[in-house]
Design an enzyme around this catalytic site. Structure first.
Site: not given
Ligand code: PQQ
Ligand code: CA
Length: 704
Positions: A62, A264, A309, A336, A620
């Site tokens: 990413e 969230n 979320d 979001k 998984h």
């Molecule tokens: O609530 C959190 O602390 C948190 C952390 C992360 C993260 O650290 O990658 C994601 C999300 N939420 C999240 O809601 C989300 O959709 C998400 C997608 C991703 C990703 O890298 O694909 N990280 C995260």
């Molecule tokens: Ca999250």
């Protein structure tokens, strides 16, 4: 002295050095627009691969690479850093912080890393186990390393803290947050002195559970303003409340403010978290702070009472926008929750908001306050009924960066539609260690479980470039993709947009109308945003390749509808005179179905399903169908024997590869139940998967 230093001045005046890409969003405005125009609409069709560099981890990539004076600094999965000659792709040095493999399940969404920061001859990046590291940019030697997770603070019982976002630097302070709200976390950001790594200030985004001072910059605003918006006895007081700042945090030199995008609630379930009471500040908000002290200046809450979320961590962009005949310096934000917000960058005043994707949770925003007008059915924790929400937990837009072109006046959003079925956990909130603790029914986890409903769900999946006119607050046009979860977007002075797709193709589009002008087979799904730069005076466009992140982990087999690739992670770079030809052919078959053992104990598979959905599905894949990044357990050799399976799942034989041990979470009987369930699922789906390999796209005709 304005405290900016030479690097700060160079970032502020980035257009005087257009060959560099010195901070995450290229400029402090994070517009991801580069004025470079050697590559433009008339010649982009001749773009060729200039170089590629294979990475040593095939998971989600990413990262936004930085480029400073011909050297590229790229972070990859497992928090590794590579310095590369940006003209040739030659590796100059690499740094592996040796993140322990068993940390992987402390984060929701793959062991990703989104990038680094550069300041005064040093590069900075976070690690999945919570460190912030400064390296000498020339040599890659460690300058300092700190643990960003304060051991003394009230952080919630689960203490699941991971760092995967890119740090930003404001006036010599490196600022970083973390993730963890799906498990149990209390969000905060910390500013460290860039030279020494000493803590300068810290700001918590949700109150102290006892309403006591944390001896942090956030103390007075939390105690005077935020605590009153939570119930004093909700589950947040044990879980942490959430509000993690896991992606966007931005310094704006125009207003001299730092903006935090706050995440969230933890647990998600608002009824359990806060007894269904209060707005729960600062969840789902943008919060503005003073860079020197971390002192609170203003906030704007986009999603009060979050239970979906709906993070507001998505990219915070500033721009100067004509509004009613007057140019205003504003924040534009596509979080979001599906609404596009325009907010005054200095005061936080709500200017306007409009849904940029289809939304069913709110009918609109109050035109004065910007507060959502809720659909009462969407408040599922209060109604006690299931809710099929759009957007769902992955949002109308997630971490994939959007871009703005001052030439077209359009914002280009990697938009998506991914519904989520929200179902309350019955019988009260029961958290488990090392597992998602949402207060939702983990037997369902978001995807309807009847075949018809699943087919409808698949039809509802969408991914596209949304060209959005912020002045009109309206769509200008869109470019449809095969499915959700495509890469971030780059806009350039050549009137081009660049974007990698989940299908494994890299594209260039006309920024004025979306016409597809160039594509390249990168072979593996792309979720990262491209960058562009000059090396020896020549323009390059580069991107990290590697399918992963939460979408394929969580949706599992259904994620294949976005495109079916095998992950060969790389950095690829293009120029008009590139000589590297197509990428070498590699295994494009992935995890092939293997005929499973014929026998399983059907009395154990129901509990196996429950345990799997609680502890295994988030990585998984839902219902044991893998998304192509991590091993598909249906075809795993370890399901063939009870001891072999227990060695991996119970005793941690594969911890070095990111598979934690679960003997602290489940007893041997429960782990064996999972194996029985996996054998059942392997038998149910074996023929369908074998047949699917004969289809051109490798995707089964009847997915669920
Ligand atoms: O609530 C959190 O602390 C948190 C952390 C992360 C993260 O650290 O990658 C994601 C999300 N939420 C999240 O809601 C989300 O959709 C998400 C997608 C991703 C990703 O890298 O694909 N990280 C995260
Ligand atoms: Ca999250």
């Amino acid at each position: 002295d304005d405290g900016q230093g030479a690097t700060g001045e160079a970032i502020i005046h980035a257009d005087d050095h257009p060959g560099n890409w010195m901070t995450y969003g290229r400029t402090y405005s994070e517009q991801r627009y580069s004025p470079l125009d050697q590559i433009n609409r008339s010649n982009v069709g001749n773009l060729k691969l200039a170089w590629y560099l294979d990475l040593d981890t095939n998971r989600g990539q990413e990262g936004t690479p930085l480029v400073v004076d011909g050297v590229m600094y790229a972070t990859t999965n497992w928090s590794m850093m590579k310095a590369v000659d940006a003209a040739t792709g030659k590796l100059l040095w690499s740094y592996d912080p040796r993140v322990p493999g068993n940390i992987a399940d402390k984060g929701c969404c793959d062991t990703v890393n989104r990038g680094a920061a550069y300041w005064n001859g040093k590069v900075y990046f976070g690690t999945f186990d919570g460190r912030l590291i400064a390296l000498d940019a020339k040599t890659g030697k460690l300058v300092w390393s700190v643990n960003t997770i304060p051991p003394e603070a009230e952080l919630g019982k689960q203490r699941s803290y991971t760092v995967d976002g890119a740090p930003r630097i404001a006036k010599g302070r490196v600022i970083i947050g973390n993730g963890g709200s799906e498990f149990g976390a209390r969000g905060f950001v910390t500013a460290f002195d860039a030279e020494t790594g000493k803590v300068d200030w810290r700001f918590f985004t949700v109150p102290n559970p006892k309403n006591e001072p944390d001896h942090a910059a956030s103390d007075s605003v939390l105690m005077n303003k935020a605590y009153q918006t939570w119930s004093p006895t909700g589950a947040w007081t044990r879980q942490g409340g959430g509000g993690t700042v896991w992606d966007s945090l931005v310094y704006d030199p125009v207003t001299d403010l730092v903006y935090l995008g706050v995440g969230n609630g933890s647990p998600w379930n608002y009824k359990y978290r806060s007894e269904g009471k209060g707005d729960n500040l600062f969840l789902g908000s943008i919060v503005a702070l003073k860079p020197e002290t971390g002192e609170y200046v203003w906030h704007f809450q986009e999603t009060p009472m979050d239970q979906w979320d709906f993070t507001s961590v998505q990219q915070i962009m500033t721009l100067d926008l004509p509004i009613n005949g007057e140019t205003r310096h504003v924040i534009v934000h596509a979080p979001k929750n599906g609404f596009f917000y325009i907010i005054d960058a200095k005061t936080g005043e709500f200017i306007s908001g409009k849904n940029y994707v289809y939304v069913n949770w709110a009918s609109g925003l109050d035109p004065k306050t910007g507060r959502p007008i809720y659909n009462p059915d969407a408040l599922y924790t209060l109604t006690g009924k299931d809710w099929y929400g759009i957007p769902g937990d992955l949002g109308g837009h997630n971490f994939a960066a959007m871009a703005f072109s001052p030439k077209t006046g359009l914002v280009y959003i990697p938009a998506q539609q991914v519904p989520f079925l929200y179902t309350n956990q019955v019988g009260g909130f029961t958290p488990h260690p090392d597992s998602w603790n949402l207060g939702l029914d983990m037997n369902k986890v978001g995807i309807p479980d009847s075949p018809e409903a699943k087919q409808a769900f698949v039809k509802d999946l969408k991914g596209y470039i949304l060209a959005w006119d912020p002045q009109k607050q309206a769509e200008a046009w869109r470019v449809e993709h095969k499915g959700p979860w495509n890469g971030g977007i780059l806009a350039t002075g050549g009137d081009l947009l660049f974007q990698g797709l989940a299908t494994g193709e890299f594209h260039a589009y006309d920024a004025t109308n979306g016409t597809d002008l160039f594509h390249f087979a990168a072979d593996s799904g792309i979720i990262a945003p491209p960058v562009t730069y000059l090396a020896n005076g020549k323009q390059y466009v580069a991107v990290e390749v590697g399918w992963g992140g939460i979408y394929p982990f969580f949706l599992g087999g259904l994620a294949r509808t976005s495109g079916w690739t095998v992950n060969h992670s790389r950095i690829i770079a293009f120029s008009l005179d590139g000589k590297s030809g197509p990428l070498p052919k590699q295994n494009d078959q992935g995890f092939l179905p293997v005929k499973p053992p014929a026998q399983f104990d059907s009395k154990r598979t129901d509990n196996g399903y429950f345990q799997f959905q609680t502890y295994c599905a988030a990585c998984h894949g839902d219902n044991a169908e893998g998304g192509g990044v991590l091993p598909d357990l249906r075809w795993s050799g370890s399901i063939r024997h009870e001891d072999a399976f227990y060695n991996v799942v119970g005793r941690g034989a594969l911890t070095a590869y990111g598979m934690d041990r679960f003997d602290g979470n489940m007893n041997p009987t429960e782990i064996e139940d999972i194996r029985q369930f996996l054998i059942k699922r392997a038998n149910e789906t074996y023929q369908r998967e074998v047949d699917a390999r004969k289809n051109a796209d490798g995707i089964p005709e009847q997915l669920p």
